[in-house]
Design a protein around this motif. Structure first.
Motif, mmCIF file in Angstrom:
data_model
loop_
_atom_site.group_PDB
_atom_site.id
_atom_site.type_symbol
_atom_site.label_atom_id
_atom_site.label_comp_id
_atom_site.label_asym_id
_atom_site.label_seq_id
_atom_site.Cartn_x
_atom_site.Cartn_y
_atom_site.Cartn_z
ATOM 1 N N GLU A 1 41.686 46.523 96.722
ATOM 2 C CA GLU A 1 42.374 46.784 97.987
ATOM 3 C C GLU A 1 41.855 45.902 99.122
ATOM 4 O O GLU A 1 42.631 45.363 99.915
ATOM 5 C CB GLU A 1 42.242 48.275 98.349
ATOM 6 C CG GLU A 1 42.938 48.590 99.654
ATOM 7 C CD GLU A 1 43.458 50.003 99.753
ATOM 8 O OE1 GLU A 1 43.261 50.794 98.808
ATOM 9 O OE2 GLU A 1 44.071 50.311 100.800
ATOM 10 N N GLU A 2 40.540 45.732 99.154
ATOM 11 C CA GLU A 2 39.954 44.937 100.241
ATOM 12 C C GLU A 2 40.516 43.511 100.214
ATOM 13 O O GLU A 2 40.964 42.972 101.238
ATOM 14 C CB GLU A 2 38.438 44.927 100.067
ATOM 15 C CG GLU A 2 37.728 44.441 101.299
ATOM 16 C CD GLU A 2 36.226 44.272 101.059
ATOM 17 O OE1 GLU A 2 35.705 44.802 100.054
ATOM 18 O OE2 GLU A 2 35.619 43.574 101.884
ATOM 19 N N ARG B 1 44.338 43.380 101.088
ATOM 20 C CA ARG B 1 44.601 43.515 102.524
ATOM 21 C C ARG B 1 44.138 42.271 103.293
ATOM 22 O O ARG B 1 44.819 41.809 104.203
ATOM 23 C CB ARG B 1 43.944 44.771 103.071
ATOM 24 C CG ARG B 1 44.658 46.055 102.620
ATOM 25 C CD ARG B 1 44.194 47.285 103.377
ATOM 26 N NE ARG B 1 44.763 48.498 102.834
ATOM 27 C CZ ARG B 1 45.976 48.982 103.139
ATOM 28 N NH1 ARG B 1 46.750 48.352 104.000
ATOM 29 N NH2 ARG B 1 46.414 50.101 102.595
ATOM 30 N N GLU C 1 47.743 41.158 104.652
ATOM 31 C CA GLU C 1 48.151 41.904 105.849
ATOM 32 C C GLU C 1 48.167 41.045 107.088
ATOM 33 O O GLU C 1 47.417 40.107 107.216
ATOM 34 C CB GLU C 1 47.253 43.130 106.034
ATOM 35 C CG GLU C 1 47.888 44.345 105.387
ATOM 36 C CD GLU C 1 47.220 45.677 105.753
ATOM 37 O OE1 GLU C 1 47.845 46.701 105.535
ATOM 38 O OE2 GLU C 1 46.066 45.667 106.230
ATOM 39 N N PHE D 1 52.999 48.246 101.382
ATOM 40 C CA PHE D 1 51.861 48.886 102.042
ATOM 41 C C PHE D 1 52.169 50.323 102.477
ATOM 42 O O PHE D 1 51.375 50.941 103.166
ATOM 43 C CB PHE D 1 51.390 48.021 103.233
ATOM 44 C CG PHE D 1 50.693 46.766 102.773
ATOM 45 C CD1 PHE D 1 49.382 46.817 102.297
ATOM 46 C CD2 PHE D 1 51.363 45.543 102.749
ATOM 47 C CE1 PHE D 1 48.744 45.666 101.833
ATOM 48 C CE2 PHE D 1 50.740 44.393 102.288
ATOM 49 C CZ PHE D 1 49.415 44.457 101.829
ATOM 50 N N ARG E 1 49.865 53.911 98.176
ATOM 51 C CA ARG E 1 48.430 53.626 98.017
ATOM 52 C C ARG E 1 48.118 52.995 96.672
ATOM 53 O O ARG E 1 47.348 52.054 96.583
ATOM 54 C CB ARG E 1 47.637 54.910 98.232
ATOM 55 C CG ARG E 1 47.585 55.285 99.729
ATOM 56 C CD ARG E 1 46.889 56.597 100.022
ATOM 57 N NE ARG E 1 45.681 56.807 99.243
ATOM 58 C CZ ARG E 1 45.532 57.821 98.381
ATOM 59 N NH1 ARG E 1 46.495 58.689 98.206
ATOM 60 N NH2 ARG E 1 44.398 57.964 97.711
ATOM 61 N N PRO F 1 48.816 48.357 97.493
ATOM 62 C CA PRO F 1 47.689 47.722 98.206
ATOM 63 C C PRO F 1 46.422 47.602 97.357
ATOM 64 O O PRO F 1 45.595 46.730 97.604
ATOM 65 C CB PRO F 1 47.450 48.666 99.395
ATOM 66 C CG PRO F 1 48.721 49.394 99.573
ATOM 67 C CD PRO F 1 49.373 49.502 98.226
ATOM 68 N N ASN F 2 46.271 48.463 96.358
ATOM 69 C CA ASN F 2 45.070 48.354 95.514
ATOM 70 C C ASN F 2 45.251 47.346 94.379
ATOM 71 O O ASN F 2 44.369 47.168 93.547
ATOM 72 C CB ASN F 2 44.685 49.719 94.939
ATOM 73 C CG ASN F 2 45.670 50.196 93.880
ATOM 74 O OD1 ASN F 2 46.773 49.670 93.780
ATOM 75 N ND2 ASN F 2 45.273 51.175 93.097
ATOM 76 N N LYS G 1 54.536 37.591 99.331
ATOM 77 C CA LYS G 1 54.123 38.702 100.195
ATOM 78 C C LYS G 1 55.103 39.877 100.127
ATOM 79 O O LYS G 1 54.705 41.036 100.231
ATOM 80 C CB LYS G 1 54.005 38.187 101.637
ATOM 81 C CG LYS G 1 53.465 39.228 102.559
ATOM 82 C CD LYS G 1 53.184 38.709 103.941
ATOM 83 C CE LYS G 1 52.491 39.853 104.662
ATOM 84 N NZ LYS G 1 52.520 39.948 105.999
#
Ligand code: MRU
Length: 344
Positions: A336-337, A340, A344, A263, A266, A228-229, A258
């Motif tokens: 990460e932001e 996601r 996501e 997820f 970390r 995710p990061n 995708k």
């Protein structure tokens, strides 16, 4: 299921008929089929073969055991795990399903994955066009094989190259040979030559020289698993390339769908790196037939008994990646932001 035997390319184009889940697992282990998306598709069709071979509906435990065997075949890429998780979600009402239902569901899921991979690859390539607006002549460095051989058809990083060419760009592609399994020199050069895309194979150790002495517009690679990061596991050598690219201010792009994003972890530190046989490094021919005989007479590259270390993948930290190009859009800066937000 019929698979093109990628071990024998580019020497010969031979197809292998895979008749059972056990043979599917072997085909994945032996790299007859390889590349994260292709492994996932083969795995799902392997489950179909298993279900079709049953005279009665297997218990959920039996089916889970088979799934786990399949999952052990190659540990780094996440695509197969996610594909199997999605398949098992469709089995939620297991008690009420007949074996025929299971076969139908598994077959639909496999066909669906195949179609989606192809359309996602095309979308990645379309999105990537936004990254190349300044000039029409590009020199691109790529690594491993991310083309039709590794996917449902177009490819991820190589898919971008195909689409750039189709959109009128004049390309010079440098394909890292991808020691020790030579996916670059054996497979990528083969695919690009058939496409008529100008391609030079380089030894992996030449990447620094290349970025220093020629204008390289971008490095584009694929992915086996993305945290995710943004930390990205891909074929061994990718991390070194990212450092070289950074040193020379060359944009470093990852192309992935995708289903490369995991997820459940970390950071890239949590990604299992597959360790492969030493002989891939110590012998100049590691391609064996089913009886263990070498296709090409065995040669010696190192002293008999020399030890070797052979990790199949490495992890490129997000900070070295300029952008991740996905079917949904471009993630940049890679953090990460943004991951996601997009995925996501
Ligand atoms: O060991 P391989 O040949 O399966 O490794 C393949 C790669 O590392 C690819 O870059 C990755 O799977 C992406 S393929 C679209």
């Amino acid at each position: 299921m019929t698979l093109l035997d990628q071990r024998k390319l580019p020497g010969s184009k031979e197809f292998i008929e895979v008749r059972s889940l056990e043979e599917t697992i072997l085909a994945i282990r032996q790299m007859i089929v390889r590349g994260a998306p292709a492994i996932a598709m083969a795995g799902l069709y392997g489950m179909v073969l298993y279900l079709k071979s049953q005279s009665r509906k297997p218990s959920f435990m039996e089916l889970t055991e088979k799934r786990n065997l399949l999952l052990e075949s190659r540990p780094t890429a996440v695509n197969l795990r996610l594909a199997l998780e999605k398949l098992f979600l469709n089995f939620f009402d297991y008690a009420s399903l007949t074996n025929l239902h299971l076969i139908e569901i598994a077959e639909d899921e496999a066909d669906e994955l195949f179609k989606k991979d192809l359309s996602d690859n095309l979308a990645i390539a379309h999105n990537a066009l936004k990254l190349f607006t300044e000039k029409k002549e590009l020199s691109i460095l790529t690594h491993c094989n991310t083309g039709a051989l590794a996917t449902a058809g177009h490819g991820t990083a190589i898919g971008i190259l195909r689409t750039l060419r189709d959109s009128g760009f004049k390309l010079t592609v440098y394909a890292g040979e991808t020691r020790p399994y030579h996916q670059g020199s054996r497979l990528t050069s083969w695919e690009l030559m058939q496409e008529g895309i100008d391609c030079y194979i380089i030894a992996d150790s030449m990447a620094g020289w290349l970025c220093h002495s020629r204008k390289i517009d971008a490095v584009i690679v694929g992915a086996d698993r993305i945290a995710p990061n943004g930390d990205t596991a891909n074929k061994i050598g990718t991390y070194s390339l990212s450092i070289i690219a950074k040193e020379h201010s060359v944009p470093f792009y990852v192309a992935a769908t995708k289903v490369s994003f995991d997820f459940t972890i970390r950071t890239g530190e949590e990604i299992t790196i597959e360790m492969r046989p030493e002989e891939e490094l110590t012998r100049n021919s590691f391609l064996k037939d089913s009886e263990g005989k070498y296709y090409i007479p065995e040669g010696v590259l190192s002293p008999i008994g020399a030890k070797a270390l052979n990790p199949g993948f490495d992890v490129t930290p997000a900070k070295n990646i300029s952008a991740i190009v996905t079917e949904k859009g471009i993630i940049s800066p890679v953090n990460e932001e943004n991951v996601r937000l997009m995925m996501e």
